[in-house]
Design a protein around this motif. Sequence first.
Motif, mmCIF file in Angstrom:
data_model
loop_
_atom_site.group_PDB
_atom_site.id
_atom_site.type_symbol
_atom_site.label_atom_id
_atom_site.label_comp_id
_atom_site.label_asym_id
_atom_site.label_seq_id
_atom_site.Cartn_x
_atom_site.Cartn_y
_atom_site.Cartn_z
ATOM 1 N N ASP A 207 0.856 -1.184 0.000
ATOM 2 C CA ASP A 207 0.000 0.000 0.000
ATOM 3 C C ASP A 207 0.888 1.229 0.000
ATOM 4 O OD1 ASP A 207 -1.986 1.833 0.180
ATOM 5 O OD2 ASP A 207 -2.629 1.294 2.197
ATOM 6 N N ASN A 208 1.376 1.594 -1.186
ATOM 7 C CA ASN A 208 2.278 2.739 -1.277
ATOM 8 C C ASN A 208 1.570 3.986 -1.792
ATOM 9 O OD1 ASN A 208 1.898 1.937 -3.866
ATOM 10 N ND2 ASN A 208 4.043 1.611 -4.352
ATOM 11 N N SER A 209 0.234 3.940 -1.870
ATOM 12 C CA SER A 209 -0.473 5.090 -2.407
ATOM 13 C C SER A 209 -1.267 5.839 -1.346
ATOM 14 C CB SER A 209 -1.390 4.647 -3.546
ATOM 15 O OG SER A 209 -2.147 3.536 -3.149
ATOM 16 N N GLY A 210 -1.358 5.314 -0.129
ATOM 17 C CA GLY A 210 -1.918 5.966 1.037
ATOM 18 C C GLY A 210 -3.181 6.769 0.834
ATOM 19 N N VAL A 211 -3.073 8.082 1.005
ATOM 20 C CA VAL A 211 -4.214 8.986 0.958
ATOM 21 C C VAL A 211 -4.900 8.934 -0.404
ATOM 22 C CG1 VAL A 211 -4.911 11.397 1.135
ATOM 23 C CG2 VAL A 211 -3.202 10.486 2.700
ATOM 24 N N LEU A 212 -4.127 8.910 -1.471
ATOM 25 C CA LEU A 212 -4.697 8.860 -2.818
ATOM 26 C C LEU A 212 -5.558 7.619 -2.995
ATOM 27 C CD1 LEU A 212 -4.928 9.922 -5.715
ATOM 28 C CD2 LEU A 212 -2.827 8.681 -6.228
ATOM 29 N N LYS A 213 -5.052 6.482 -2.567
ATOM 30 C CA LYS A 213 -5.794 5.230 -2.699
ATOM 31 C C LYS A 213 -7.111 5.312 -1.938
ATOM 32 C CE LYS A 213 -5.301 0.264 -1.993
ATOM 33 N NZ LYS A 213 -4.417 -0.797 -1.536
ATOM 34 N N GLY A 214 -7.089 5.838 -0.731
ATOM 35 C CA GLY A 214 -8.303 5.969 0.071
ATOM 36 C C GLY A 214 -9.315 6.898 -0.574
ATOM 37 N N ALA A 215 -8.847 8.005 -1.119
ATOM 38 C CA ALA A 215 -9.744 8.975 -1.764
ATOM 39 C C ALA A 215 -10.385 8.381 -3.012
ATOM 40 C CB ALA A 215 -8.981 10.247 -2.106
ATOM 41 N N VAL A 216 -9.582 7.726 -3.837
ATOM 42 C CA VAL A 216 -10.116 7.110 -5.059
ATOM 43 C C VAL A 216 -11.129 6.027 -4.697
ATOM 44 C CG1 VAL A 216 -9.535 5.662 -7.052
ATOM 45 C CG2 VAL A 216 -8.141 7.657 -6.512
ATOM 46 N N ALA A 217 -10.809 5.197 -3.706
ATOM 47 C CA ALA A 217 -11.720 4.133 -3.296
ATOM 48 C C ALA A 217 -13.035 4.709 -2.771
ATOM 49 C CB ALA A 217 -11.068 3.262 -2.231
ATOM 50 N N LYS A 218 -12.974 5.779 -2.024
ATOM 51 C CA LYS A 218 -14.190 6.394 -1.471
ATOM 52 C C LYS A 218 -15.087 6.934 -2.588
ATOM 53 C CE LYS A 218 -15.612 9.259 2.330
ATOM 54 N NZ LYS A 218 -15.189 9.993 3.503
ATOM 55 N N VAL A 219 -14.485 7.627 -3.537
ATOM 56 C CA VAL A 219 -15.258 8.168 -4.659
ATOM 57 C C VAL A 219 -15.794 7.041 -5.534
ATOM 58 C CG1 VAL A 219 -15.108 9.523 -6.787
ATOM 59 C CG2 VAL A 219 -14.072 10.388 -4.681
ATOM 60 N N ALA A 220 -14.974 6.039 -5.826
ATOM 61 C CA ALA A 220 -15.362 4.953 -6.727
ATOM 62 C C ALA A 220 -16.521 4.127 -6.180
ATOM 63 C CB ALA A 220 -14.170 4.055 -7.013
#
Length: 115
Positions: free
Chosen positions: A11-24
Motif C-alpha cells: 500500500d504505497n499510495s496511502g491517501v490517494l488510494k483511500g480517496a479514489v476508493a471512497k469516490v469509486a
Amino acid sequence: MTIPRVDPTTDNSGVLKGAVAKVATSPVGQWYLRNIAPRADPPLLRRTRGRVSSLGTWPRFVLLEHVGAKSGIKRQTPLIYFTDGDRVILIASNYGGARHPAWCHNVKANPRVTL
C-alpha cells in the motif's frame, strides 16, 4: 512495451488510494466508472503509455484488446490489474455485479488477446 509490476499487497499510495476508493464506491463514482471512464480511459491510457487514467495514477490499468464475439470488431477495454511474477492478473468484477462483464464473453469466443 513491458507491463509494470503491481503488487496488490503493498500500500504505497496511502491517501490517494483511500480517496479514489471512497469516490469509486459512491453512487456518483459508480455512475462515472460505468458511463464515462470506459470512453475516456482508452485514449488517455494510450497517450500516457498506461501511466494515467481518468482516475489518476492509481489504480493501475492495462488495455485489453479483444475481438467482439459476434461483430468481429476489435475492442479495447481498460482493466485494473496486478501481477504475480511474470503473470498478469486481470480483474473481471463488472463493478461488483452478479453477471460477468461483456468483454468476458468476447474473450471466451476469441481467446487471442493483447495487453
